[in-house]
Design a protein around this motif. Structure first.
Motif, PDB file in Angstrom:
ATOM      1  N   ALA A  31       0.845  -1.204   0.000  1.00  0.00           N
ATOM      2  CA  ALA A  31       0.000   0.000   0.000  1.00  0.00           C
ATOM      3  C   ALA A  31       0.876   1.249   0.000  1.00  0.00           C
ATOM      4  O   ALA A  31       0.765   2.103   0.869  1.00  0.00           O
ATOM      5  N   ASP A  33       0.808   3.911  -1.903  1.00  0.00           N
ATOM      6  CA  ASP A  33       0.040   5.155  -2.015  1.00  0.00           C
ATOM      7  C   ASP A  33      -0.531   5.573  -0.663  1.00  0.00           C
ATOM      8  O   ASP A  33      -0.460   6.739  -0.283  1.00  0.00           O
ATOM      9  N   SER A  34      -1.100   4.618   0.053  1.00  0.00           N
ATOM     10  CA  SER A  34      -1.674   4.929   1.367  1.00  0.00           C
ATOM     11  C   SER A  34      -0.599   5.370   2.346  1.00  0.00           C
ATOM     12  O   SER A  34      -0.806   6.280   3.144  1.00  0.00           O
ATOM     13  N   TYR A  35       0.556   4.737   2.276  1.00  0.00           N
ATOM     14  CA  TYR A  35       1.653   5.089   3.178  1.00  0.00           C
ATOM     15  C   TYR A  35       2.097   6.526   2.928  1.00  0.00           C
ATOM     16  O   TYR A  35       2.246   7.315   3.865  1.00  0.00           O
ATOM     17  N   ARG A  37       0.346   8.903   1.396  1.00  0.00           N
ATOM     18  CA  ARG A  37      -0.764   9.800   1.752  1.00  0.00           C
ATOM     19  C   ARG A  37      -0.769  10.047   3.258  1.00  0.00           C
ATOM     20  O   ARG A  37      -0.960  11.161   3.720  1.00  0.00           O
ATOM     21  N   ARG A  38      -0.535   9.002   4.028  1.00  0.00           N
ATOM     22  CA  ARG A  38      -0.489   9.151   5.493  1.00  0.00           C
ATOM     23  C   ARG A  38       0.668  10.068   5.889  1.00  0.00           C
ATOM     24  O   ARG A  38       0.533  10.896   6.781  1.00  0.00           O
ATOM     25  N   LEU A  98     -11.012  14.762   3.628  1.00  0.00           N
ATOM     26  CA  LEU A  98     -10.902  13.357   3.260  1.00  0.00           C
ATOM     27  C   LEU A  98     -12.272  12.739   2.985  1.00  0.00           C
ATOM     28  O   LEU A  98     -12.421  11.921   2.082  1.00  0.00           O
ATOM     29  N   GLU A 102     -12.327  13.611  -1.007  1.00  0.00           N
ATOM     30  CA  GLU A 102     -11.631  12.406  -1.458  1.00  0.00           C
ATOM     31  C   GLU A 102     -12.502  11.162  -1.327  1.00  0.00           C
ATOM     32  O   GLU A 102     -12.062  10.075  -1.623  1.00  0.00           O
ATOM     33  N   ARG A 104     -13.450   9.318   1.144  1.00  0.00           N
ATOM     34  CA  ARG A 104     -12.875   8.262   1.994  1.00  0.00           C
ATOM     35  C   ARG A 104     -13.902   7.785   3.009  1.00  0.00           C
ATOM     36  O   ARG A 104     -14.762   8.540   3.449  1.00  0.00           O
ATOM     37  N   GLU A 108     -10.915   4.417   6.463  1.00  0.00           N
ATOM     38  CA  GLU A 108      -9.763   4.943   5.725  1.00  0.00           C
ATOM     39  C   GLU A 108      -9.254   6.237   6.355  1.00  0.00           C
ATOM     40  O   GLU A 108      -8.052   6.438   6.502  1.00  0.00           O
ATOM     41  N   ASP A 111      -7.466   5.518   9.586  1.00  0.00           N
ATOM     42  CA  ASP A 111      -6.125   5.003   9.327  1.00  0.00           C
ATOM     43  C   ASP A 111      -5.175   6.132   8.944  1.00  0.00           C
ATOM     44  O   ASP A 111      -4.047   6.203   9.433  1.00  0.00           O
ATOM     45  N   LEU A 112      -5.645   7.042   8.102  1.00  0.00           N
ATOM     46  CA  LEU A 112      -4.795   8.147   7.653  1.00  0.00           C
ATOM     47  C   LEU A 112      -4.500   9.150   8.763  1.00  0.00           C
ATOM     48  O   LEU A 112      -3.409   9.708   8.832  1.00  0.00           O
TER      49      LEU A 112
END
Length: 144
Positions: A31, A33-35, A37-38, A98, A102, A104, A108, A111-112
């Motif tokens: 992940a 992209d998620s990493y 983004r976070r 978000l 976005e 989300r 999600e 998590d972010l």
């Protein structure tokens, strides 16, 4: 989230520089992209130059919504909303962006932002309550 395109660029640039140095680790993640983004959200939440909390440009708001046929009305509405959004705490603003820009889910966003889904719902609820109260105050002043 920043309400300032220049600050947004600074935040993303800072994160991309850090991500490049750590790419041997990040590149192996499923992940990625998620990493990243976070990382961006965390950088925004801890950004030292807090001037973005009060500055939202017309061009930023124009990009987020379709202007109305009467440009004066559109700018007046965007100015009013800009002032209301700028008063929100950063985590509430981040949760709203978000969710509504976005698309989300609570999980999600949680998590972010590094919190629980319940906290996300609380941030969004409080932000919307604040915006509604500011709107009601504005409307009542208009009729006074």
């Amino acid at each position: 989230m920043t309400c300032d395109p220049h600050l947004a660029q600074d935040v993303v640039q800072e994160v991309l520089l850090r991500a490049q140095r750590k790419w041997s680790h990040i590149g192996q993640l499923q992940a990625r992209d998620s990493y990243v983004r976070r990382m961006i959200i965390n950088e925004y939440l801890s950004w030292r130059r807090r001037r973005a909390a009060r500055a939202v440009s017309h061009s930023t708001l124009d990009a987020l919504g379709t202007p109305t046929a009467d440009h004066a009305t559109g700018y007046a509405e965007r100015d009013a909303m800009r002032g209301r959004i700028a008063t929100l705490p950063r985590k509430q603003r981040a949760a709203l962006v978000l969710r509504y820009y976005e698309d989300r889910t609570d999980a999600e966003i949680a998590d972010l932002l590094g919190c629980s889904a319940g906290t996300v719902r609380s941030h969004i609820s409080r932000a919307l309550s604040t915006l509604r109260a500011a709107h009601q105050h504005h409307v009542s002043e208009a009729y006074s």
